[in-house]
Design a protein around this motif. Structure first.
Motif, PDB file in Angstrom:
ATOM      1  N   ARG A  68       0.839  -1.215   0.000  1.00  0.00           N
ATOM      2  CA  ARG A  68       0.000   0.000   0.000  1.00  0.00           C
ATOM      3  C   ARG A  68       0.865   1.253   0.000  1.00  0.00           C
ATOM      4  O   ARG A  68       0.562   2.240  -0.680  1.00  0.00           O
ATOM      5  CB  ARG A  68      -0.910   0.008   1.229  1.00  0.00           C
ATOM      6  CG  ARG A  68      -2.180  -0.760   1.024  1.00  0.00           C
ATOM      7  CD  ARG A  68      -3.206  -0.413   2.063  1.00  0.00           C
ATOM      8  NE  ARG A  68      -3.762   0.945   1.853  1.00  0.00           N
ATOM      9  CZ  ARG A  68      -4.660   1.469   2.685  1.00  0.00           C
ATOM     10  NH1 ARG A  68      -5.026   0.797   3.761  1.00  0.00           N
ATOM     11  NH2 ARG A  68      -5.164   2.667   2.447  1.00  0.00           N
ATOM     12  N   LEU A  71       1.910   1.768  -3.409  1.00  0.00           N
ATOM     13  CA  LEU A  71       0.764   2.266  -4.186  1.00  0.00           C
ATOM     14  C   LEU A  71       0.576   3.769  -3.950  1.00  0.00           C
ATOM     15  O   LEU A  71       0.403   4.556  -4.890  1.00  0.00           O
ATOM     16  CB  LEU A  71      -0.512   1.503  -3.789  1.00  0.00           C
ATOM     17  CG  LEU A  71      -1.853   2.130  -4.189  1.00  0.00           C
ATOM     18  CD1 LEU A  71      -1.947   2.295  -5.701  1.00  0.00           C
ATOM     19  CD2 LEU A  71      -3.016   1.288  -3.679  1.00  0.00           C
ATOM     20  N   SER A  75       0.768   6.580  -6.826  1.00  0.00           N
ATOM     21  CA  SER A  75      -0.400   7.434  -7.115  1.00  0.00           C
ATOM     22  C   SER A  75      -0.058   8.914  -6.992  1.00  0.00           C
ATOM     23  O   SER A  75      -0.676   9.743  -7.661  1.00  0.00           O
ATOM     24  CB  SER A  75      -1.541   7.123  -6.141  1.00  0.00           C
ATOM     25  OG  SER A  75      -1.907   5.787  -6.221  1.00  0.00           O
ATOM     26  N   SER A  97      -6.856   3.452 -12.051  1.00  0.00           N
ATOM     27  CA  SER A  97      -6.049   2.224 -12.208  1.00  0.00           C
ATOM     28  C   SER A  97      -4.638   2.584 -12.655  1.00  0.00           C
ATOM     29  O   SER A  97      -4.441   3.575 -13.350  1.00  0.00           O
ATOM     30  CB  SER A  97      -6.666   1.305 -13.284  1.00  0.00           C
ATOM     31  OG  SER A  97      -8.023   1.037 -13.010  1.00  0.00           O
ATOM     32  N   ILE A 136      -3.380  -1.976 -10.615  1.00  0.00           N
ATOM     33  CA  ILE A 136      -3.919  -1.674  -9.288  1.00  0.00           C
ATOM     34  C   ILE A 136      -5.196  -0.888  -9.529  1.00  0.00           C
ATOM     35  O   ILE A 136      -5.213   0.047 -10.341  1.00  0.00           O
ATOM     36  CB  ILE A 136      -2.956  -0.782  -8.490  1.00  0.00           C
ATOM     37  CG1 ILE A 136      -1.624  -1.496  -8.273  1.00  0.00           C
ATOM     38  CG2 ILE A 136      -3.575  -0.415  -7.145  1.00  0.00           C
ATOM     39  CD1 ILE A 136      -0.578  -0.576  -7.655  1.00  0.00           C
ATOM     40  N   ASN A 137      -6.282  -1.288  -8.906  1.00  0.00           N
ATOM     41  CA  ASN A 137      -7.501  -0.469  -8.909  1.00  0.00           C
ATOM     42  C   ASN A 137      -7.544   0.223  -7.548  1.00  0.00           C
ATOM     43  O   ASN A 137      -7.540  -0.446  -6.517  1.00  0.00           O
ATOM     44  CB  ASN A 137      -8.754  -1.336  -9.119  1.00  0.00           C
ATOM     45  CG  ASN A 137      -8.960  -1.665 -10.596  1.00  0.00           C
ATOM     46  OD1 ASN A 137      -8.280  -1.130 -11.461  1.00  0.00           O
ATOM     47  ND2 ASN A 137      -9.893  -2.557 -10.867  1.00  0.00           N
ATOM     48  N   VAL A 138      -7.553   1.540  -7.590  1.00  0.00           N
ATOM     49  CA  VAL A 138      -7.366   2.291  -6.337  1.00  0.00           C
ATOM     50  C   VAL A 138      -8.682   2.499  -5.598  1.00  0.00           C
ATOM     51  O   VAL A 138      -8.764   2.318  -4.390  1.00  0.00           O
ATOM     52  CB  VAL A 138      -6.702   3.661  -6.641  1.00  0.00           C
ATOM     53  CG1 VAL A 138      -6.438   4.418  -5.343  1.00  0.00           C
ATOM     54  CG2 VAL A 138      -5.393   3.450  -7.391  1.00  0.00           C
ATOM     55  N   PRO A 263     -10.987   3.519   1.555  1.00  0.00           N
ATOM     56  CA  PRO A 263     -10.593   3.148   0.181  1.00  0.00           C
ATOM     57  C   PRO A 263     -10.734   1.641  -0.045  1.00  0.00           C
ATOM     58  O   PRO A 263     -10.721   0.869   0.921  1.00  0.00           O
ATOM     59  CB  PRO A 263      -9.120   3.559   0.100  1.00  0.00           C
ATOM     60  CG  PRO A 263      -8.654   3.685   1.506  1.00  0.00           C
ATOM     61  CD  PRO A 263      -9.850   4.014   2.345  1.00  0.00           C
ATOM     62  N   SER A 265      -8.766  -0.705  -2.334  1.00  0.00           N
ATOM     63  CA  SER A 265      -7.678  -0.851  -3.318  1.00  0.00           C
ATOM     64  C   SER A 265      -7.301  -2.318  -3.454  1.00  0.00           C
ATOM     65  O   SER A 265      -7.180  -3.041  -2.456  1.00  0.00           O
ATOM     66  CB  SER A 265      -6.446  -0.057  -2.859  1.00  0.00           C
ATOM     67  OG  SER A 265      -6.794   1.296  -2.651  1.00  0.00           O
TER      68      SER A 265
END
Ligand code: 6CS
Ligand code: FE
Length: 303
Positions: A68, A71, A75, A97, A136-138, A263, A265
């Protein structure tokens, strides 16, 4: 008589007619057995029956925290945000994504070869596997939008040229998935029915479809026939962070938007059998870019 491209066998003709159909799957779901990997007979039977399998808390809290953190860095990185492999939400500049993370980041490369995931994929698909797509789908809190009902295989067949349904996704949850923050929803058993869709694939369709897919999604009557007509249910796959959801490439799935502070994710790793490498698209003028549909078919290394 020699067959030509136009006469190529297509077991799942989609986006070619103006009337949708529900076709029977013409191939097995599980191709390996109990001696081919970590899953026992009950788990193999569950995946065969339902088209998905949840393995709870496979990754430790520390492992999830490290992924994470990476990620969050990606992001926030302006270079990543400007990359064509990063898809933002339709109505905001929020990251929706990030694709091809198994190639752009060593941590995700290692994760894609982790035996806790890759060995299960090999067992279910009955062969060596390669990564067709990773992302990755956030789905951040409050602004994370959903994904309308679809079969991944319908897109991967029509636009990427994936011949058969010998492919699956492994979704590693990076946050707790609750009923209210947009968890994955599946229709158990729907992987055995292929719903053909209507409407031709537009040029560069991925530029729109990765934000909000319309072409390639099933019509309401077909969805109603699949769920109500075939007496199926809709199941929300909730669970703690660190779980892994394996789901068949053709299972009907969706997820709602996230209106909560929490979230949702996930890392998605798409494992395709090395016996099922991409052909030319079955219903598109050209294949999607490499980040959506890999054409390097090197097997994921075994450890
Ligand atoms: O089009 C695709 O390949 C992606 N779209 C969705 C909604 N699921 C599968 C895949 O990541
Ligand atoms: Fe999907």
């Amino acid at each position: 008589m020699a067959t030509t491209d136009t006469m190529r066998q297509d077991a799942y003709p989609t986006r070619v007619s103006d009337t949708p159909e529900l076709l029977e799957r013409t191939e097995p779901v599980v191709r390996g057995g109990v001696d081919d990997g970590p899953l026992g007979q009950d788990a193999l039977e569950a995946f065969d029956r339902d088209g998905y399998l949840v393995l709870p808390e496979v990754f430790s809290a520390d492992e999830v925290a490290a992924i994470r953190a990476r990620l969050d860095e990606l992001s926030a990185d302006p270079t990543v945000r400007a990359d064509e492999r990063t898809i933002t939400e339709l109505e905001s500049e929020e990251v929706r994504s990030i694709f091809e993370i198994h190639k752009s980041d060593p941590r995700f490369a290692k994760l894609s070869a982790d035996p806790r995931v890759a060995d299960v994929a090999r067992q279910l698909l009955g062969s060596d596997v390669y990564i067709h797509q990773s992302r990755i789908n956030v789905k951040p809190g409050f602004v994370g939008k959903g994904f309308w009902w679809h079969s991944d295989f319908e897109t991967w067949h029509a636009e990427d040229g994936m011949p058969r349904m010998r492919c699956l996704s492994a979704s590693i949850t990076l946050t707790d998935n609750y009923p209210h923050n947009g968890p994955l929803m599946v229709v158990p058993g729907s992987h055995r029915t292929f719903i053909t869709t209507v409407g031709q694939t537009p040029e560069d369709h991925y530029k729109a479809s990765l934000k909000k897919q319309e072409v390639g999604t099933p019509d309401h009557d077909s969805l109603t026939e699949l769920i109500v007509g075939q007496d199926r249910e809709i199941r929300q796959l909730t669970g703690k962070a660190g779980s892994v959801v394996f789901f068949d490439c053709n299972i009907m799935h969706a997820s709602s938007e996230n209106q909560t502070p929490f979230p949702r994710s996930n890392v998605f790793l798409v494992y395709n059998s090395v016996e099922n490498t991409l052909d030319e698209p079955f219903a598109a003028s050209k294949r999607r870019p490499e980040f959506a549909a890999a054409t390097s078919f090197e097997p994921v290394p075994r450890s």
